[in-house]
Design an enzyme around this catalytic site. Structure first.
Site, PDB file in Angstrom:
ATOM      1  N   THR A 111      45.361  45.121  45.955  1.00  0.00           N
ATOM      2  CA  THR A 111      45.340  46.592  46.069  1.00  0.00           C
ATOM      3  C   THR A 111      44.130  47.180  45.348  1.00  0.00           C
ATOM      4  O   THR A 111      43.890  48.385  45.424  1.00  0.00           O
ATOM      5  CB  THR A 111      46.620  47.202  45.447  1.00  0.00           C
ATOM      6  OG1 THR A 111      46.780  46.618  44.135  1.00  0.00           O
ATOM      7  CG2 THR A 111      47.843  46.924  46.284  1.00  0.00           C
ATOM      8  N   GLN A 112      43.376  46.317  44.601  1.00  0.00           N
ATOM      9  CA  GLN A 112      42.179  46.834  43.931  1.00  0.00           C
ATOM     10  C   GLN A 112      41.183  47.283  45.001  1.00  0.00           C
ATOM     11  O   GLN A 112      41.132  46.693  46.084  1.00  0.00           O
ATOM     12  CB  GLN A 112      41.556  45.780  42.987  1.00  0.00           C
ATOM     13  CG  GLN A 112      40.935  44.552  43.617  1.00  0.00           C
ATOM     14  CD  GLN A 112      41.943  43.432  43.873  1.00  0.00           C
ATOM     15  OE1 GLN A 112      43.112  43.674  44.137  1.00  0.00           O
ATOM     16  NE2 GLN A 112      41.481  42.189  43.826  1.00  0.00           N
ATOM     17  N   PHE A 137      34.435  36.402  52.306  1.00  0.00           N
ATOM     18  CA  PHE A 137      35.315  36.591  53.470  1.00  0.00           C
ATOM     19  C   PHE A 137      34.596  36.226  54.778  1.00  0.00           C
ATOM     20  O   PHE A 137      35.183  35.577  55.658  1.00  0.00           O
ATOM     21  CB  PHE A 137      35.817  38.040  53.551  1.00  0.00           C
ATOM     22  CG  PHE A 137      36.883  38.394  52.522  1.00  0.00           C
ATOM     23  CD1 PHE A 137      37.391  37.448  51.631  1.00  0.00           C
ATOM     24  CD2 PHE A 137      37.394  39.696  52.460  1.00  0.00           C
ATOM     25  CE1 PHE A 137      38.371  37.781  50.696  1.00  0.00           C
ATOM     26  CE2 PHE A 137      38.383  40.042  51.528  1.00  0.00           C
ATOM     27  CZ  PHE A 137      38.858  39.080  50.639  1.00  0.00           C
ATOM     28  N   TYR A 190      27.436  41.187  31.477  1.00  0.00           N
ATOM     29  CA  TYR A 190      26.816  41.950  32.562  1.00  0.00           C
ATOM     30  C   TYR A 190      26.974  43.446  32.348  1.00  0.00           C
ATOM     31  O   TYR A 190      25.995  44.175  32.299  1.00  0.00           O
ATOM     32  CB  TYR A 190      27.444  41.525  33.885  1.00  0.00           C
ATOM     33  CG  TYR A 190      26.843  42.180  35.106  1.00  0.00           C
ATOM     34  CD1 TYR A 190      25.611  41.762  35.603  1.00  0.00           C
ATOM     35  CD2 TYR A 190      27.504  43.194  35.779  1.00  0.00           C
ATOM     36  CE1 TYR A 190      25.062  42.344  36.731  1.00  0.00           C
ATOM     37  CE2 TYR A 190      26.961  43.781  36.903  1.00  0.00           C
ATOM     38  CZ  TYR A 190      25.737  43.355  37.385  1.00  0.00           C
ATOM     39  OH  TYR A 190      25.197  43.941  38.508  1.00  0.00           O
ATOM     40  N   ARG A 217      30.783  36.695  45.922  1.00  0.00           N
ATOM     41  CA  ARG A 217      31.197  38.093  46.051  1.00  0.00           C
ATOM     42  C   ARG A 217      32.073  38.232  47.282  1.00  0.00           C
ATOM     43  O   ARG A 217      32.044  37.423  48.196  1.00  0.00           O
ATOM     44  CB  ARG A 217      29.967  39.001  46.105  1.00  0.00           C
ATOM     45  CG  ARG A 217      29.357  39.116  44.723  1.00  0.00           C
ATOM     46  CD  ARG A 217      28.170  40.038  44.678  1.00  0.00           C
ATOM     47  NE  ARG A 217      26.926  39.356  44.975  1.00  0.00           N
ATOM     48  CZ  ARG A 217      25.725  39.917  44.847  1.00  0.00           C
ATOM     49  NH1 ARG A 217      25.625  41.171  44.450  1.00  0.00           N
ATOM     50  NH2 ARG A 217      24.622  39.235  45.120  1.00  0.00           N
TER      51      ARG A 217
END
Ligand SMILES: NC(=O)c1ccc[n+]([C@@H]2O[C@H](COP(=O)([O-])OP(=O)(O)OC[C@H]3O[C@@H](n4cnc5c(N)ncnc54)[C@H](O)[C@@H]3O)[C@@H](O)[C@H]2O)c1
Ligand SMILES: O=C(O)[C@H]1O[C@H](OP(=O)(O)OP(=O)(O)OC[C@H]2O[C@@H](n3ccc(=O)[nH]c3=O)[C@H](O)[C@@H]2O)[C@H](O)[C@@H](O)[C@@H]1O
Length: 346
Positions: free
Chosen positions: A239-240, A222, A176, A217
């Site tokens: 933390t990313q 979520f 990609y 994604r």
């Protein structure tokens, strides 16, 4: 030879733009602009089509192989006299007469683009060559939706267009991100060698209604998890960071880029930056406070931080995002509730 300094670079343009094909003038009676959208049955593409179709002077043709897109996303336009939908794989040549090409076709979710990496590379390289060949034959302007993934796991933060990136050329994401880097190269080579009018948008994470529910994604995951009452899966370490742009802002930016004078590449994204843990907390708070958050294993080469510098988009396109994450998430929630059949609690 003309020299162009649109992006602060000196691009030597060898030729004048190709002459438009005479067939381009044979249009539907009301229209004066015929626009091809590759990947128009996908998430961003279908919102772009909605916006382009609002203008009665546009005819819109979508070419899509429906790998990650769906006719459902375009159902309100099927049968409209100014709209055509073609089942077509862009790794094969396409012969149509158009004035502009928005070239979006490419799976965008990491799960899907890694599913058949050779096909992803072919789509980015052969697909982009086919669309550039088409643009050259008919003298059309072409816009490529590139990605912030061309910056790889960036060592500069925030990312400016001048940054050349830090990309693993042999990793599982390379089909990609290297594919898009080659696509950008092809765009500039056709521009320099054949005088093609090109536009390159570097899109940063975009979200909104019509994302595939199980597309993998983070925002769609979520929201779907919260509505199903499942734990939100934060991939380690949590933390990313990412910067999330609402889809209507994105479409506005893409159209401004196409209509303006600058080739790009131009970053289009929302500079609001969140860790994945922060995103999970916000989704939990806004959608379903009873769900838990769990840390799960991550995938290789996941970029640790990402935030666009949008100075160029502001200066050159007069564009800035309007919708914050807290405003955009509820709009996406509504669409996911309808598709999942989960009504809002009274
Ligand atoms: N959504 C984002 O966050 C994001 C970020 C950066 C770049 N982009 C780029 O924007 C574009 C659209 O992304 P999206 O989020 O709407 O993804 P999407 O997967 O919803 O849409 C991609 C569309 O392309 C079609 N397609 C894929 N391969 C094809 C092929 N070989 N021939 C014809 N059609 C093909 C799919 O069926 C789908 O309709 C992509 O080029 C992507 O790389 C998206
Ligand atoms: O904006 C971009 O340039 C690129 O962004 C995304 O790639 P990525 O940022 O990896 O997208 P996600 O899969 O949504 O992951 C974002 C972050 O969320 C994390 N994540 C993902 C899924 C999940 O369930 N939980 C979770 O914590 C990932 O580890 C990653 O750190 C898109 O999918 C690419 O098409 C696009 O080109």
């Amino acid at each position: 030879m003309a020299t162009e300094a649109a992006n602060g670079n000196n691009h030597v343009v060898a030729k004048k733009p190709p002459t438009p094909s005479p067939l381009r003038n044979s249009k539907f009676f009301q229209s004066n602009m015929r626009i091809l959208v590759t990947g128009g049955a996908g998430f961003i593409g279908s919102h772009l089509v909605d916006k382009l179709m609002e203008n009665e002077k546009n005819e819109v043709i979508v070419a899509d192989n429906f790998f990650t897109g769906s006719k459902d996303n375009l159902k309100k336009w099927i049968g409209h006299p100014r709209f055509e939908l073609i089942r077509h794989d862009i790794t094969e040549p396409l012969l149509v007469e158009v004035d502009q090409i928005y070239h979006l076709a490419c799976p965008a979710s990491p799960i899907f683009y890694k599913h058949n990496p050779v096909k992803t590379i072919k789509t980015n390289v052969m697909g982009t060559m086919n669309m550039l060949g088409l643009a050259k034959r008919v003298g059309a302007r072409i816009l490529l939706t590139s990605t912030s993934e061309v910056y790889g796991d960036p060592l500069e933060h925030p990312q400016k267009e001048e940054y050349w990136g830090n990309v693993n050329p042999i990793g599982v994401r390379s089909c990609y991100d290297e594919g898009k880097r080659v696509a950008e190269t092809l765009m500039f080579d056709y521009h320099r060698q054949h005088g093609l009018e090109i536009r390159i948008a570097r899109i940063f994470n975009t979200y909104g209604p019509r994302m595939n529910i199980d597309d993998g994604r983070v925002v769609s995951n979520f929201i779907a998890q919260a509505l199903r009452g499942e734990s939100l899966t934060v991939q380690a370490p949590g933390t990313q960071t990412r910067s999330f742009c609402y889809v209507s802002d994105m479409v506005d930016g893409l159209i401004r880029l196409m209509e303006g004078d600058n080739t790009g590449p131009i970053n289009i994204g929302n500079p609001g930056e969140f860790t994945m843990m922060e995103l999970a907390e916000i989704v939990k708070e806004l959608i379903e406070p009873s769900v838990s958050i769990k840390i799960v294993e991550n995938t290789p080469d996941d970029p640790r931080q990402r935030k666009p510098d949008i100075t160029k988009a502001k200066q050159l396109l007069g564009w800035a995002p309007k919708i914050t994450l807290r405003q955009g998430l509820p709009r996406m929630e509504e669409d996911f509730r309808q598709r999942l059949g989960v009504p809002k609690k009274a």
